[in-house]
Design a protein around this motif. Structure first.
Motif: not given
Length: 231
Positions: A23-48
């Motif tokens: 079901h899942v692949e785990i990769v190393a955090f890469d700021r350029a590749a992941h910060q926007d996608r994590l922010w979106t996955a967490f719901g934008g401002m609801t990340t807080n």
């Protein structure tokens, strides 16, 4: 009981090199590749709200999230793993190896955050199965920890569900932006991992899910049966 550790040697440091399941692949955090996608996955401002119990500074953008995670990886001892959906490669969540003690074979899994599509899904269980397998099976660690704000009921449930054992609460342990933090400690030991691993594998087996994707047996029930058989 005294454990003979005459032949013990320090362990290697856990890495976030790729891991993969059904079901899942785990990769190393890469700021350029992941910060926007994590922010979106967490719901934008609801990340807080999702990360409230971390005690991180308030974030106003994906760049703030990326900067915080990057700083913890650069200077705070974090080794951050990003969870992606295997078929679509959508980013779903993250967790970090932290408080790594190679000399004593101890590390923590922390800063655990699952986006809405990942929460209560097989992908969540599989991600933590893969991370634990690296620590115990690949590297031979003796102790794997899960610590949380004692007020975080969801994290308590997750730790117990995955097979961690509650050890107690460090009262007035830390001062966080939200105020006092009482820290609850959970752990899993190397001798406890085989049963937890077997239970996760049985739960993740496709035969444990009906045609609509619903589980037939709960992970806790499967693990209880395994313990009863071993007693």
């Amino acid at each position: 009981m005294i454990t003979d550790l005459t032949d013990w040697t320090p362990r290697e440091r856990p890495t976030n090199r790729p891991m993969a399941g059904r079901h899942v692949e785990i990769v190393a955090f890469d700021r350029a590749a992941h910060q926007d996608r994590l922010w979106t996955a967490f719901g934008g401002m609801t990340t807080n709200d999702l990360l409230y119990h971390f005690g991180w500074p308030r974030m106003e953008s994906a760049a703030d999230l990326g900067a915080t995670i990057q700083a913890l990886n650069d200077h705070g001892g974090f080794v951050t793993c990003v969870f992606t959906q295997r078929q679509t490669q959508d980013v779903m969540g993250m967790a970090s190896y932290m408080r790594i003690d190679e000399k004593n074979g101890v590390c923590e899994v922390g800063a655990v955050a699952h986006g809405t599509p990942m929460a209560r899904s097989p992908a969540a269980t599989e991600a933590h199965y893969l991370m634990a397998r690296r620590v115990f099976d690949d590297l031979g660690y003796r102790r794997y920890e899960w610590k949380l704000n004692n007020a975080n009921a969801a994290s308590h449930r997750a730790a117990r569900r995955f097979g961690f054992t509650f050890e107690g609460v460090f009262r007035q342990h830390e001062v966080k932006p939200y105020g006092n933090r009482d820290t609850a400690w959970y752990s899993m030991l190397d001798r406890e991992w085989p049963a937890a691993k077997q239970a996760m594998e049985r739960w993740l087996d496709p035969a444990n899910f009906d045609a609509d994707g619903g589980q037939k047996r709960r992970l806790e029930e499967i693990r209880s049966d395994i313990h009863a058989q071993q007693a």
